[in-house]
Design an enzyme around this catalytic site. Structure first.
Site, PDB file in Angstrom:
ATOM      1  N   THR A 166       0.776  -1.297  -0.143  1.00 19.82           N
ATOM      2  CA  THR A 166      -0.142   0.098  -0.124  1.00 19.82           C
ATOM      3  C   THR A 166       0.796   1.095   0.062  1.00 19.82           C
ATOM      4  OG1 THR A 166      -1.900  -1.140   1.259  1.00 19.82           O
ATOM      5  CG2 THR A 166      -1.771   0.912   1.822  1.00 19.82           C
ATOM      6  N   GLY A 191       0.705  -1.312   5.323  1.00 20.22           N
ATOM      7  CA  GLY A 191       1.202  -2.117   6.568  1.00 20.22           C
ATOM      8  C   GLY A 191       0.052  -3.047   6.896  1.00 20.22           C
ATOM      9  N   ASP A 212      -9.910  -8.055   1.743  1.00 24.78           N
ATOM     10  CA  ASP A 212     -10.198  -7.293   2.967  1.00 24.78           C
ATOM     11  C   ASP A 212     -11.422  -7.606   3.658  1.00 24.78           C
ATOM     12  OD1 ASP A 212      -7.919  -6.164   3.154  1.00 24.78           O
ATOM     13  OD2 ASP A 212      -8.146  -4.418   2.746  1.00 24.78           O
TER      14      ASP A 212
HETATM   15  O1  DON Z   1      -7.364  -1.201   3.380  1.00 26.58           O
HETATM   16  C1  DON Z   1      -6.442  -1.908   4.144  1.00 26.58           C
HETATM   17  O2  DON Z   1      -6.325  -1.821   5.147  1.00 26.58           O
HETATM   18  C2  DON Z   1      -5.591  -2.880   3.253  1.00 26.58           C
HETATM   19  N1  DON Z   1      -6.075  -3.117   1.836  1.00 26.58           N
HETATM   20  C3  DON Z   1      -4.097  -2.347   3.189  1.00 26.58           C
HETATM   21  C4  DON Z   1      -3.178  -3.267   2.676  1.00 26.58           C
HETATM   22  C5  DON Z   1      -1.926  -2.786   3.185  1.00 26.58           C
HETATM   23  O3  DON Z   1      -1.538  -1.727   3.773  1.00 26.58           O
HETATM   24  C6  DON Z   1      -0.576  -3.543   2.643  1.00 26.58           C
HETATM   25  N2  DON Z   1       0.599  -3.110   2.696  1.00 26.58           N
HETATM   26  N3  DON Z   1       1.390  -2.991   3.107  1.00 26.58           N
END
Ligand code: DON
Length: 563
Positions: free
Chosen positions: A372, A464, A414
């Site tokens: 992300t 993260g 998610d």
């Molecule tokens: O929206 C979220 O919380 C997740 N899709 C974020 C994923 C994420 O941070 C992966 N990265 N390191």
């Protein structure tokens, strides 16, 4: 003795504090911090041309879609937290939505077992992308510059190419096998002759440039209708995906009210559901506010114990209550109230761990994997923008839309694919976040702005997955409790606990052995984590001196640039 004093004086002359990190970057007028050096420059140029923080942020967003393909995106979604110098603040929610034909049990096999391959990779993993709608809505409502000016640079970089960073080249090479499964992705991310991408090699994306041009010319219709939409639907049809033309046309980014709270003399402004980030961050700050954290010492066992116990409780609530507010009632005000946090704090034993099985409040959450990205911007007027955006996993679903040159997200992972049962990461999900047609999946993204004396003080956020919230928490505490500068605050080793699994994670070499031993004696299941926890990008304003400090996480290769 004299020599010693002389030595100290010399050090003092050259450093403001005894810092374990490099100095933060300084600026007087504005600052852009992002995970990619080219995208940071694009944003800074916009600020220098007189654009405001929203203009710059939108330009960074489109630039990252070109230069940071693992996470920067137009095929994903995110949250933009904006706070204007006149005190008004807004959140643009451009989180992806489940396609209309999504079904609650779409990732379960005939025996009812969760098949996470389908929610993580390929055509069924994608939610309806929100990024283009959100970035353009932000620009139209709160920016000052024309769309074509904002997209000019990103289009050029896609067309002419940019030199690959060593880490990015290595990352793309390491995923060769999975990219090769999809013809459209293979064309872009795997070389014909079997050779690998090299550092500094020019990476050109002609199809992506054309897509960005359509967006520049036609606005959201350049993505959600016409040629780009046709290409997305063709790609979906080729692999059995669910997204339809009407899913695309109906997608809308939303303006939501930010969550606002106080931590000591600071005002915290963060994002509401469908992200759990702001709610959980505020809850965590409320729980720890009554401890004298400073006196416990940074990353001491007593400090980590208190943070961990707060995290365990906030994540149990996250799992039970948080979901898309357009579908489920989320008791946000109660969760972020000082009263409720007092109740939660009263259940913390300051000497020993409470096993997570004894913490009630619900079914836990999905875990999110490795990519992300976050960017923070402040302009010369004092407007702040804090954006976190994602495809979810690195390179999302790994599916490139053929002819359109961009990757689709795997955000469907998610959702809680099977409420109440552990997913492949050993975590389980709650009913509030079960799959429903056109629902937004719960996020942990926490783009945050902190004010002091009613004026900008910090702009911060990170990727993260589940660790996003605890990272933002620790960066804020490192500054306000432990007096770190923004670079130190971001670089300091971090810990993480998310209720379930009942594990207290710390970064490699991040805690002293005796601290780990003490925590184990208190009953914590302490685990060293492979890899890093997040990539924070932050800004800190020294209000007295009028200096803006920017810092990118040393765990990545981003940059901060000010002027
Ligand atoms: O929206 C979220 O919380 C997740 N899709 C974020 C994923 C994420 O941070 C992966 N990265 N390191």
């Amino acid at each position: 003795m004299k020599i010693y004093i002389l030595f100290l004086t010399i050090i003092f002359l050259f450093t403001e504090t005894f810092s374990a990190s490099r100095d933060p970057v300084r600026g007087k007028n504005g600052m852009v911090v992002s995970a990619d050096p080219i995208a940071t420059k694009v944003g800074l140029e916009i600020l220098k041309k007189g654009g405001n923080a929203v203009d710059a942020a939108v330009a960074v967003g489109f630039a990252l879609a070109v230069t940071y393909p693992a996470a920067g995106n137009i095929g994903g979604g995110g949250f933009m937290n904006i706070r204007f110098a006149d005190g008004k603040s807004y959140v643009v929610d451009y989180r992806e939505k489940a396609p209309k034909s999504a079904k609650r049990d779409m990732y379960l096999d005939s025996l009812g077992n969760f098949n996470s391959d389908k929610s993580m990779f390929g055509y069924l993993a994608s939610g309806v992308p929100g990024a283009v709608a959100g970035l353009l809505l932000g620009l139209e409502k709160y920016g000052t510059m024309k769309r074509d000016k904002i997209l000019e640079q990103p289009i050029q970089i896609a067309e002419k190419g940019f030199p690959l960073n060593y880490r990015l080249a290595s990352y793309i090479n390491s995923e060769k096998e999975i990219f090769s499964k999809y013809n459209s992705s293979k064309k872009i991310f795997v070389k014909n002759n079997g050779s690998e991408f090299l550092e500094n090699e020019l990476f050109r994306q002609k199809d992506l440039a054309k897509t960005l041009k359509r967006i520049s010319e036609k606005g959201r219709d350049g993505f959600y209708k016409g040629k780009t939409a046709d290409l997305i639907i063709d790609e979906m049809k080729s692999g059995g995906g669910l997204i339809t033309h009407s899913d695309l046309e109906n997608y809308e980014a939303k303006i939501r009210e930010p969550l606002v709270s106080k931590y000591r003399e600071y005002e915290i402004i963060s994002v509401p559901p469908p992200s759990s980030g702001g709610t959980a961050l505020i809850q965590l700050l409320n729980i720890v506010e009554n401890y004298n954290l400073k006196s416990l010492g940074h990353n001491s066992s007593k400090y980590i114990h208190r943070l961990t116990e707060a995290m365990r409780r906030a994540y149990a609530d996250r799992a039970e209550f948080l979901g898309d507010p357009d579908f489920v009632k989320v008791p946000v005000n109660w969760l972020i109230s000082k009263n409720y946090s007092n109740e939660r704090r009263n259940t913390i034993d300051t000497l020993k761990a409470t096993p997570s099985v004894m913490i009630k409040n619900g079914a836990p959450t999905n875990y999110e994997s490795a990519q992300t990205t976050h960017y923070s911007v402040i302009d010369k007027w004092g407007n702040c923008v804090s954006v976190t955006t994602t495809l979810n996993g690195g390179f999302g679903s790994y599916v490139v839309v053929d002819g359109a040159g961009f990757l689709l997200n795997n955000e469907m992972d998610d959702f809680s694919a099977k409420p109440g049962e552990p997913n492949m990461f050993g975590l389980v999900g709650g009913f509030a976040n079960a799959i429903e047609p056109e629902k937004r999946m719960l996020s942990s993204m926490t783009p945050t702005i902190v004010l002091k004396n009613g004026k900008p003080f910090m702009v911060v956020g990170t990727p993260g997955g589940a660790t996003i919230i605890t990272t933002v928490l620790q960066v804020i505490l490192n500054v306000v409790e432990f007096g770190m500068n923004i670079q130190e605050a971001i670089d300091a080793p971090r810990i993480h606990h998310q209720w379930l699994p009942d594990k207290l994670f710390f970064e490699k070499n991040g805690l002293a052995v005796d601290v780990v031993e003490n925590l184990r004696l208190m009953g914590h299941n302490v685990v060293e984590r492979g890899g890093n926890s997040g990539l924070a990008e932050g800004i800190l304003v020294d209000q007295k001196k009028g200096i803006i400090f920017g810092a990118t996480d040393s765990r990545g290769y981003g940059t901060a640039e000010g002027y």
